[in-house]
Design a protein around this motif. Sequence first.
Motif, PDB file in Angstrom:
ATOM      1  N   ALA A   1       7.829  23.474  -6.500  1.00 31.07           N
ATOM      2  CA  ALA A   1       6.450  23.966  -6.419  1.00 31.07           C
ATOM      3  C   ALA A   1       5.894  24.199  -7.816  1.00 31.07           C
ATOM      4  CB  ALA A   1       6.396  25.248  -5.600  1.00 31.07           C
ATOM      5  N   LYS A   2       6.721  24.748  -8.719  1.00 31.90           N
ATOM      6  CA  LYS A   2       6.301  24.970 -10.100  1.00 31.90           C
ATOM      7  C   LYS A   2       6.071  23.648 -10.818  1.00 31.90           C
ATOM      8  CE  LYS A   2       8.525  29.467 -10.879  1.00 31.90           C
ATOM      9  NZ  LYS A   2       9.538  30.191 -11.689  1.00 31.90           N
ATOM     10  N   VAL A   3       6.950  22.675 -10.554  1.00 29.32           N
ATOM     11  CA  VAL A   3       6.812  21.354 -11.181  1.00 29.32           C
ATOM     12  C   VAL A   3       5.493  20.709 -10.772  1.00 29.32           C
ATOM     13  CG1 VAL A   3       7.727  19.006 -11.239  1.00 29.32           C
ATOM     14  CG2 VAL A   3       9.291  20.950 -11.413  1.00 29.32           C
ATOM     15  N   VAL A   4       5.197  20.731  -9.481  1.00 26.44           N
ATOM     16  CA  VAL A   4       3.977  20.120  -8.965  1.00 26.44           C
ATOM     17  C   VAL A   4       2.741  20.850  -9.493  1.00 26.44           C
ATOM     18  CG1 VAL A   4       2.632  19.617  -6.895  1.00 26.44           C
ATOM     19  CG2 VAL A   4       5.099  19.222  -6.895  1.00 26.44           C
TER      20      VAL A   4
ATOM     21  N   VAL B   1       4.197  14.435  -8.196  1.00 26.66           N
ATOM     22  CA  VAL B   1       5.419  14.981  -7.582  1.00 26.66           C
ATOM     23  C   VAL B   1       6.592  14.093  -7.985  1.00 26.66           C
ATOM     24  CG1 VAL B   1       6.451  15.841  -5.441  1.00 26.66           C
ATOM     25  CG2 VAL B   1       3.966  15.610  -5.604  1.00 26.66           C
ATOM     26  N   PRO B   2       7.104  14.269  -9.210  1.00 23.43           N
ATOM     27  CA  PRO B   2       8.184  13.402  -9.692  1.00 23.43           C
ATOM     28  C   PRO B   2       9.504  13.659  -8.966  1.00 23.43           C
ATOM     29  CG  PRO B   2       7.799  15.187 -11.232  1.00 23.43           C
ATOM     30  CD  PRO B   2       6.725  15.287 -10.196  1.00 23.43           C
TER      31      PRO B   2
ATOM     32  N   ASP C   1       0.831  -1.207   0.000  1.00 22.76           N
ATOM     33  CA  ASP C   1       0.000   0.000   0.000  1.00 22.76           C
ATOM     34  C   ASP C   1       0.863   1.252   0.000  1.00 22.76           C
ATOM     35  OD1 ASP C   1      -2.262  -1.520  -0.021  1.00 22.76           O
ATOM     36  OD2 ASP C   1      -2.659  -1.346   2.134  1.00 22.76           O
ATOM     37  N   ALA C   2       1.950   1.204   0.817  1.00 24.18           N
ATOM     38  CA  ALA C   2       2.859   2.354   0.890  1.00 24.18           C
ATOM     39  C   ALA C   2       3.550   2.575  -0.446  1.00 24.18           C
ATOM     40  CB  ALA C   2       3.893   2.133   1.993  1.00 24.18           C
ATOM     41  N   SER C   3       3.925   1.473  -1.096  1.00 24.43           N
ATOM     42  CA  SER C   3       4.592   1.573  -2.394  1.00 24.43           C
ATOM     43  C   SER C   3       3.637   2.133  -3.448  1.00 24.43           C
ATOM     44  CB  SER C   3       5.093   0.197  -2.826  1.00 24.43           C
ATOM     45  OG  SER C   3       5.698   0.257  -4.100  1.00 24.43           O
ATOM     46  N   LEU C   4       2.377   1.682  -3.404  1.00 19.33           N
ATOM     47  CA  LEU C   4       1.369   2.181  -4.344  1.00 19.33           C
ATOM     48  C   LEU C   4       1.126   3.666  -4.135  1.00 19.33           C
ATOM     49  CD1 LEU C   4      -0.780   1.712  -6.510  1.00 19.33           C
ATOM     50  CD2 LEU C   4      -2.367   1.060  -4.694  1.00 19.33           C
ATOM     51  N   LEU C   5       1.047   4.087  -2.879  1.00 18.59           N
ATOM     52  CA  LEU C   5       0.843   5.499  -2.564  1.00 18.59           C
ATOM     53  C   LEU C   5       2.020   6.327  -3.064  1.00 18.59           C
ATOM     54  CD1 LEU C   5      -0.698   7.782  -1.169  1.00 18.59           C
ATOM     55  CD2 LEU C   5       0.462   7.168   0.966  1.00 18.59           C
ATOM     56  N   GLU C   6       3.226   5.796  -2.882  1.00 15.42           N
ATOM     57  CA  GLU C   6       4.415   6.517  -3.330  1.00 15.42           C
ATOM     58  C   GLU C   6       4.420   6.678  -4.851  1.00 15.42           C
ATOM     59  OE1 GLU C   6       9.274   5.869  -3.366  1.00 15.42           O
ATOM     60  OE2 GLU C   6       8.101   5.042  -1.719  1.00 15.42           O
ATOM     61  N   ARG C   7       4.087   5.602  -5.565  1.00 16.43           N
ATOM     62  CA  ARG C   7       4.051   5.673  -7.033  1.00 16.43           C
ATOM     63  C   ARG C   7       2.971   6.646  -7.500  1.00 16.43           C
ATOM     64  NH1 ARG C   7       4.548   0.019  -6.617  1.00 16.43           N
ATOM     65  NH2 ARG C   7       2.347  -0.248  -7.178  1.00 16.43           N
ATOM     66  N   THR C   8       1.838   6.638  -6.806  1.00 16.59           N
ATOM     67  CA  THR C   8       0.753   7.554  -7.169  1.00 16.59           C
ATOM     68  C   THR C   8       1.160   9.001  -6.959  1.00 16.59           C
ATOM     69  OG1 THR C   8      -0.903   5.887  -6.536  1.00 16.59           O
ATOM     70  CG2 THR C   8      -1.658   8.175  -6.737  1.00 16.59           C
ATOM     71  N   LEU C   9       1.794   9.269  -5.829  1.00 15.73           N
ATOM     72  CA  LEU C   9       2.241  10.628  -5.536  1.00 15.73           C
ATOM     73  C   LEU C   9       3.279  11.100  -6.545  1.00 15.73           C
ATOM     74  CD1 LEU C   9       2.541  10.602  -1.627  1.00 15.73           C
ATOM     75  CD2 LEU C   9       0.976  11.975  -3.001  1.00 15.73           C
ATOM     76  N   GLN C  10       4.132  10.173  -7.020  1.00 15.39           N
ATOM     77  CA  GLN C  10       5.183  10.558  -7.951  1.00 15.39           C
ATOM     78  C   GLN C  10       4.654  10.898  -9.338  1.00 15.39           C
ATOM     79  OE1 GLN C  10       8.698   8.117  -8.040  1.00 15.39           O
ATOM     80  NE2 GLN C  10       8.887   8.081  -5.814  1.00 15.39           N
TER      81      GLN C  10
END
Length: 244
Positions: A40-43, A20-21, A8-17
Amino acid sequence: MAEPATNDASLLERTLQVFVPQPCYDEFFVKFNFFDAVCAKVVLSKCLGYSIILGAVLVKLPQIIKISQAKSAKGISFMSVLFELIAVSATTAYGYAMRFPFSSYGEGIFLVLQTTVIVYLVLYYTGQKSGAILFLVIYSLCMAYLLSPVASIQLLSVIQSFNILIVILSKMIQAVTNYRNSSTGQISVITVTLLFTGSLARIFTSQQETGDTLIILSFVAASLCNGIILAQVLYYWNKKPKED
């Protein structure tokens, strides 16, 4: 027993990336530096990009519904929507070939599909049913070629370089039609508003994610022209097209 939590943590991290790359992910969620201006501009660019794509899923649906319900394409210039289709097709093929981030051009896929439907409906409701079918066949073959490895980057770059002129032509033809009719006919205010705001946002996201001058200038031109059409829609509100 702890494996599901790890997954679940890995999935959340991939989703956030997705939004937020790296290296901004580490900057925000490892170093907890939430005030990095570059990140901030990237996100912001990523969030805007995916919001535009989400909006593009249905952006022209109001226009399609309006034409279908009226069973008329009155007030809509065929050449305008055809040029618009050419422009968005070129941008989508160019972005795909250049391997730009999907968030920078993904809405083009949905705009292509919906604009194709509008071109078909305009032909259909002006009594050119065979022409509408012929258009679908020819256009499908052209797009299959442009999205294939056979189409060179050089060719796509040349096509994209003409895109600014095509964008201006597509909108100005419609603007002239509106002016002559003293009405915007079956043009949807929702669609035009979404196109205007979307093209404005794309200027920023294109600067951040592609840095491609051709792409940026095409969205500047689109923003200016969409603004003119939107102004006409508001000015000619509820006015009917002149009778032929």
